[in-house]
Design an enzyme around this catalytic site. Structure first.
Site, short mmCIF file in Angstrom:
data_model
loop_
_atom_site.label_atom_id
_atom_site.label_comp_id
_atom_site.label_asym_id
_atom_site.label_seq_id
_atom_site.Cartn_x
_atom_site.Cartn_y
_atom_site.Cartn_z
N LYS A 1 6.01 -21.35 8.94
CA LYS A 1 5.08 -21.56 7.82
C LYS A 1 5.54 -20.74 6.62
O LYS A 1 6.42 -19.88 6.73
CB LYS A 1 3.67 -21.15 8.23
N TYR B 1 6.83 1.99 -18.62
CA TYR B 1 5.48 1.79 -19.15
C TYR B 1 4.57 2.96 -18.80
O TYR B 1 4.60 3.48 -17.68
CB TYR B 1 4.87 0.51 -18.59
#
Length: 358
Positions: free
Chosen positions: A33, A251
């Site tokens: 999956k 940042y």
């Protein structure tokens, strides 16, 4: 740019190891999956099929239809998310076996089988304490009475805590599953995921369902990984530069340099599946030398400290730093990020150049 190298030979070896553990009387299905846990369902399923896999588990109908085009008509495909009435004709046309998770799904699927006047295969999922999908104990008697038109191939459940050695929930679920399965005499049983397979042969029953272990993640976190590593990930250095003492990085200026530092700026960020939680805590590697992350991981760029690298062996623009490989496994990276290896694999970006070996 990053390069993601995937060893289909290692996936095949991992499957064969697990198949050997299962023994002659127990089938080994393969869970593919989520695009084979992010590694690419077409090459992975093909490699598994060549290694002997003839049963596959996926999550959704779309995944089942894609997988059928890859593996052909013969293998069994089991769909974990149940029976979708909107696409009911596709189950029969493409030989997709649903895992039925509720009395309502059982009734709907039985009605669909009756319309076609033929038995249709299914698995029934029993919730043994995880409280995800599956029939609760109080629903079992009613469910067992609604099976007209259904060829019940297996009853299944799923471990919640098998990755934790000696967790009491494992024995609770095992006993609950054995008791619940008695409501469906004649049906085969499947319980064990990757971790459950390695915990006890008692958990194997008639079919095991390895997923993460096929892809090189450790099914026994407290011990050395018994699986072969499957992936290596390396990312390109875009620039090497010096930062002066007192300057900051990234940042929000979350890292300040105490002294002059040599830095590498690499082409990778959270848009590539590299977790932002690794900011100021994770590391990449250059020729075995640990290069700690400095500052925040941004969308497309990450900064690492080259202080541990000998001055005469520094990387330059265009060189590739190791993200996952001999120095750091996917499980190691996940632990540093405060997550699990599953999330690392399933988040791997489409930006990476993928190279399939063997």
């Amino acid at each position: 740019m990053g390069t993601l190298t995937i060893s289909c030979a290692a996936i095949a070896r991992n499957y064969k190891q697990i198949q050997d553990m299962a023994g002659a009387d127990c089938a080994a299905a393969a869970v593919v999956k989520a695009n084979a846990y992010g590694l690419g369902v077409a090459p992975v399923a093909t490699a598994l099929q060549k290694a002997g896999a003839d049963r596959f588990f996926i999550a959704t109908l779309a995944e089942a239809l894609e997988l059928r085009t890859i593996v052909g008509a013969k293998p069994d495909i089991y769909m974990l998310h149940g029976f979708e009435e909107a696409g009911c004709d596709l189950y029969k046309a493409e030989a997709i076996t649903p895992v039925l998770n509720s009395v309502h799904e059982i009734e709907s699927y039985a009605a669909f089988a009756a319309r076609g006047e033929s038995l249709l295969p299914a698995i029934i999922h029993i919730d043994t304490g995880m409280n995800r999908l599956g029939l609760k104990q109080q629903d079992l008697e009613k469910a067992a009475s609604k099976l007209g038109g259904i060829d019940l191939r297996y009853v299944m459940s799923h471990f919640a805590c098998a990755d934790e050695k000696n967790h009491p929930m494992n024995d609770v679920q095992y006993k609950a599953f054995k008791t619940a399965a008695e409501m469906f005499p004649g049906a085969r049983k499947t319980l064990a995921n990757s971790a459950g397979i390695f915990r006890s042969p008692d958990y194997h029953f008639d079919m095991i369902r390895p997923g993460m272990s096929l892809y090189g993640l450790n099914p026994k976190p407290e011990a050395e990984n018994p699986m072969d590593p499957v992936i290596e990930l390396a990312v390109e250095v875009l620039q090497v530069k010096d930062a002066a003492g007192g300057e900051v990085c990234g940042y929000n200026a979350t890292h300040r340099f105490e002294k002059e530092q040599r830095l590498a700026i690499v082409s990778m960020g959270y848009a590539d599946g590299f977790p932002r939680s690794l900011s100021n805590t994770g590391a990449l590697y250059w020729k075995g030398h640990k290069c700690p992350l400095r500052g925040r991981v941004s969308m497309d760029l990450t900064t690492v400290d080259l202080s541990a690298v000998p001055e005469n062996d520094l990387p330059g623009s265009g060189d590739m730093l190791e993200v996952i490989g001999p120095s750091q496994s996917a499980d190691d990276l996940a632990a540093a990020a405060g997550t699990i290896g599953y999330e690392i694999l399933t988040s791997l970006s489409r930006r990476y150049q993928r190279i399939y070996k063997n």
